[in-house]
Write a protein that holds these residues in place. Structure first.
Motif, PDB file in Angstrom:
ATOM      1  N   MET A  85      -2.738   3.385  26.091  1.00 40.16           N
ATOM      2  CA  MET A  85      -3.485   4.303  25.021  1.00 40.16           C
ATOM      3  C   MET A  85      -2.630   5.029  24.336  1.00 40.16           C
ATOM      4  O   MET A  85      -1.459   5.744  24.774  1.00 40.16           O
ATOM      5  CB  MET A  85      -4.483   5.200  25.608  1.00 40.16           C
ATOM      6  CG  MET A  85      -5.227   6.046  24.628  1.00 40.16           C
ATOM      7  SD  MET A  85      -6.555   7.140  25.350  1.00 40.16           S
ATOM      8  CE  MET A  85      -5.448   8.675  25.938  1.00 40.16           C
ATOM      9  N   SER A  86      -2.567   4.880  22.935  1.00 42.19           N
ATOM     10  CA  SER A  86      -2.251   5.873  22.014  1.00 42.19           C
ATOM     11  C   SER A  86      -3.105   6.813  21.302  1.00 42.19           C
ATOM     12  O   SER A  86      -4.318   6.133  20.854  1.00 42.19           O
ATOM     13  CB  SER A  86      -1.279   5.319  21.149  1.00 42.19           C
ATOM     14  OG  SER A  86      -0.178   4.740  22.035  1.00 42.19           O
TER      15      SER A  86
ATOM     16  N   ILE B 114      -9.081   5.168  18.522  1.00 40.39           N
ATOM     17  CA  ILE B 114      -8.366   5.324  19.386  1.00 40.39           C
ATOM     18  C   ILE B 114      -7.270   3.926  19.572  1.00 40.39           C
ATOM     19  O   ILE B 114      -7.862   3.044  19.304  1.00 40.39           O
ATOM     20  CB  ILE B 114      -8.791   5.545  20.940  1.00 40.39           C
ATOM     21  CG1 ILE B 114      -7.847   5.976  22.036  1.00 40.39           C
ATOM     22  CG2 ILE B 114      -9.619   4.378  21.350  1.00 40.39           C
ATOM     23  CD1 ILE B 114      -8.684   6.493  23.095  1.00 40.39           C
ATOM     24  N   VAL B 115      -6.134   4.056  19.960  1.00 36.12           N
ATOM     25  CA  VAL B 115      -5.291   2.483  19.953  1.00 36.12           C
ATOM     26  C   VAL B 115      -5.307   2.244  21.538  1.00 36.12           C
ATOM     27  O   VAL B 115      -4.673   2.918  22.241  1.00 36.12           O
ATOM     28  CB  VAL B 115      -3.999   3.086  19.401  1.00 36.12           C
ATOM     29  CG1 VAL B 115      -3.114   1.630  19.600  1.00 36.12           C
ATOM     30  CG2 VAL B 115      -4.288   3.527  17.902  1.00 36.12           C
ATOM     31  N   ILE B 116      -5.754   1.172  21.807  1.00 35.39           N
ATOM     32  CA  ILE B 116      -5.414   0.524  23.305  1.00 35.39           C
ATOM     33  C   ILE B 116      -4.826  -0.719  22.950  1.00 35.39           C
ATOM     34  O   ILE B 116      -5.299  -1.538  22.318  1.00 35.39           O
ATOM     35  CB  ILE B 116      -6.978   0.251  23.616  1.00 35.39           C
ATOM     36  CG1 ILE B 116      -7.664   1.583  23.803  1.00 35.39           C
ATOM     37  CG2 ILE B 116      -6.877  -0.483  25.132  1.00 35.39           C
ATOM     38  CD1 ILE B 116      -7.523   2.374  25.147  1.00 35.39           C
ATOM     39  N   GLU B 117      -3.767  -0.784  23.805  1.00 38.81           N
ATOM     40  CA  GLU B 117      -2.843  -2.136  23.668  1.00 38.81           C
ATOM     41  C   GLU B 117      -2.517  -2.529  22.312  1.00 38.81           C
ATOM     42  O   GLU B 117      -2.364  -3.644  21.813  1.00 38.81           O
ATOM     43  CB  GLU B 117      -3.699  -3.265  24.325  1.00 38.81           C
ATOM     44  CG  GLU B 117      -4.012  -3.286  25.732  1.00 38.81           C
ATOM     45  CD  GLU B 117      -2.576  -3.103  26.579  1.00 38.81           C
ATOM     46  OE1 GLU B 117      -1.672  -3.978  26.425  1.00 38.81           O
ATOM     47  OE2 GLU B 117      -2.392  -1.980  27.253  1.00 38.81           O
TER      48      GLU B 117
ATOM     49  N   ARG C 271      -8.864   1.082  18.158  1.00 38.45           N
ATOM     50  CA  ARG C 271     -10.521   0.781  18.649  1.00 38.45           C
ATOM     51  C   ARG C 271     -11.394   1.855  18.321  1.00 38.45           C
ATOM     52  O   ARG C 271     -10.892   3.038  18.253  1.00 38.45           O
ATOM     53  CB  ARG C 271     -10.506   0.544  20.088  1.00 38.45           C
ATOM     54  CG  ARG C 271      -9.363  -0.685  20.582  1.00 38.45           C
ATOM     55  CD  ARG C 271     -10.207  -1.954  20.601  1.00 38.45           C
ATOM     56  NE  ARG C 271     -11.394  -2.026  21.029  1.00 38.45           N
ATOM     57  CZ  ARG C 271     -11.761  -2.356  22.426  1.00 38.45           C
ATOM     58  NH1 ARG C 271     -10.577  -2.725  23.168  1.00 38.45           N
ATOM     59  NH2 ARG C 271     -13.003  -2.476  22.993  1.00 38.45           N
ATOM     60  N   GLN C 272     -12.694   1.714  18.300  1.00 38.88           N
ATOM     61  CA  GLN C 272     -13.614   2.718  18.105  1.00 38.88           C
ATOM     62  C   GLN C 272     -14.068   3.473  19.377  1.00 38.88           C
ATOM     63  O   GLN C 272     -14.230   2.669  20.393  1.00 38.88           O
ATOM     64  CB  GLN C 272     -14.796   2.295  17.415  1.00 38.88           C
ATOM     65  CG  GLN C 272     -15.995   3.083  16.896  1.00 38.88           C
ATOM     66  CD  GLN C 272     -15.689   3.876  15.822  1.00 38.88           C
ATOM     67  OE1 GLN C 272     -14.761   3.522  15.092  1.00 38.88           O
ATOM     68  NE2 GLN C 272     -16.114   4.926  15.776  1.00 38.88           N
TER      69      GLN C 272
ATOM     70  N   ASP D  37     -21.622  -2.564  22.954  1.00 45.09           N
ATOM     71  CA  ASP D  37     -21.126  -2.853  21.464  1.00 45.09           C
ATOM     72  C   ASP D  37     -19.529  -3.062  21.405  1.00 45.09           C
ATOM     73  O   ASP D  37     -18.850  -3.263  20.229  1.00 45.09           O
ATOM     74  CB  ASP D  37     -21.611  -1.790  20.463  1.00 45.09           C
ATOM     75  CG  ASP D  37     -23.093  -1.664  20.553  1.00 45.09           C
ATOM     76  OD1 ASP D  37     -23.688  -2.691  20.511  1.00 45.09           O
ATOM     77  OD2 ASP D  37     -23.577  -0.589  20.111  1.00 45.09           O
ATOM     78  N   GLY D  38     -18.758  -2.965  22.472  1.00 46.38           N
ATOM     79  CA  GLY D  38     -17.442  -2.950  22.522  1.00 46.38           C
ATOM     80  C   GLY D  38     -16.534  -1.922  22.151  1.00 46.38           C
ATOM     81  O   GLY D  38     -15.357  -1.677  22.160  1.00 46.38           O
ATOM     82  N   ALA D  39     -17.243  -0.816  22.065  1.00 42.29           N
ATOM     83  CA  ALA D  39     -16.516   0.630  21.892  1.00 42.29           C
ATOM     84  C   ALA D  39     -16.368   1.061  23.091  1.00 42.29           C
ATOM     85  O   ALA D  39     -16.860   0.841  24.140  1.00 42.29           O
ATOM     86  CB  ALA D  39     -17.617   1.484  21.035  1.00 42.29           C
ATOM     87  N   ILE D  40     -15.191   1.890  23.072  1.00 40.88           N
ATOM     88  CA  ILE D  40     -14.869   2.460  24.264  1.00 40.88           C
ATOM     89  C   ILE D  40     -15.335   3.654  24.816  1.00 40.88           C
ATOM     90  O   ILE D  40     -15.606   4.504  23.841  1.00 40.88           O
ATOM     91  CB  ILE D  40     -12.979   2.975  24.086  1.00 40.88           C
ATOM     92  CG1 ILE D  40     -12.244   2.039  23.487  1.00 40.88           C
ATOM     93  CG2 ILE D  40     -12.650   3.716  25.251  1.00 40.88           C
ATOM     94  CD1 ILE D  40     -11.960   0.645  24.559  1.00 40.88           C
ATOM     95  N   ASP D  41     -15.910   3.737  25.836  1.00 38.18           N
ATOM     96  CA  ASP D  41     -16.874   4.647  26.171  1.00 38.18           C
ATOM     97  C   ASP D  41     -16.416   5.466  27.389  1.00 38.18           C
ATOM     98  O   ASP D  41     -16.499   6.932  27.510  1.00 38.18           O
ATOM     99  CB  ASP D  41     -18.325   4.388  26.722  1.00 38.18           C
ATOM    100  CG  ASP D  41     -18.221   3.391  27.933  1.00 38.18           C
ATOM    101  OD1 ASP D  41     -17.026   2.958  28.392  1.00 38.18           O
ATOM    102  OD2 ASP D  41     -19.534   3.113  28.251  1.00 38.18           O
ATOM    103  N   ARG D  42     -15.274   5.225  28.111  1.00 34.97           N
ATOM    104  CA  ARG D  42     -14.698   6.095  29.148  1.00 34.97           C
ATOM    105  C   ARG D  42     -13.358   5.704  29.278  1.00 34.97           C
ATOM    106  O   ARG D  42     -12.955   4.578  29.158  1.00 34.97           O
ATOM    107  CB  ARG D  42     -15.506   5.888  30.474  1.00 34.97           C
ATOM    108  CG  ARG D  42     -16.948   6.380  30.390  1.00 34.97           C
ATOM    109  CD  ARG D  42     -17.564   6.243  31.764  1.00 34.97           C
ATOM    110  NE  ARG D  42     -17.906   4.556  31.983  1.00 34.97           N
ATOM    111  CZ  ARG D  42     -18.452   4.248  33.038  1.00 34.97           C
ATOM    112  NH1 ARG D  42     -18.663   4.634  34.023  1.00 34.97           N
ATOM    113  NH2 ARG D  42     -18.534   2.987  33.057  1.00 34.97           N
TER     114      ARG D  42
END
Length: 123
Positions: free
Chosen positions: A46-47, A54-57, A61-62, A96-101
């Protein structure tokens, strides 16, 4: 003759409670269990990005509304206050594909395979 502890306001009957309190301060961290992650958790890096992104890989991402992020000490961090680059994380997505945790991993957790960290009793 008054006892020294009476003068300090610490009566003899309170000494066992004081002993238990001090023992708990040293023993409870040693008893802390590993953080269990849900079986649907994924591993990545994560960045930071401007909130609510948020940036994942390497992919922007939202974050889901009400997303929670735990740091290495298992304390909740406000998403807008995080400033990291390439931190290993476990994360989950909502329907919905959003990052929740998101859980920022300690070096020891990052070395373990994800499947050894998951708990099938969690969602």
């Amino acid at each position: 003759m008054r006892h020294f502890y009476d003068e300090m306001g610490l009566q003899m009957r309170h000494r066992p409670l004081l002993f238990l309190f001090l023992a708990a301060q040293f023993l409870l961290p040693a008893l802390a269990a590993d953080r269990p992650f849900p079986p649907v958790a994924k591993r990545g890096t994560m960045s930071s990005a401007p909130h609510p992104q948020i940036v994942i890989e390497g992919r922007q991402r939202q974050l889901a509304p009400g997303a929670r992020i735990w740091n290495e000490d298992n304390l909740i961090q406000l998403p807008a206050s995080i400033d990291v680059r390439g931190v290993p994380v476990n994360y989950t997505e909502d329907a919905d594909g959003a990052i929740d945790r998101v859980w920022m991993l300690t070096p020891e957790e990052a070395r373990q395979p994800l499947r050894q960290q998951t708990n099938t009793n969690l969602r």
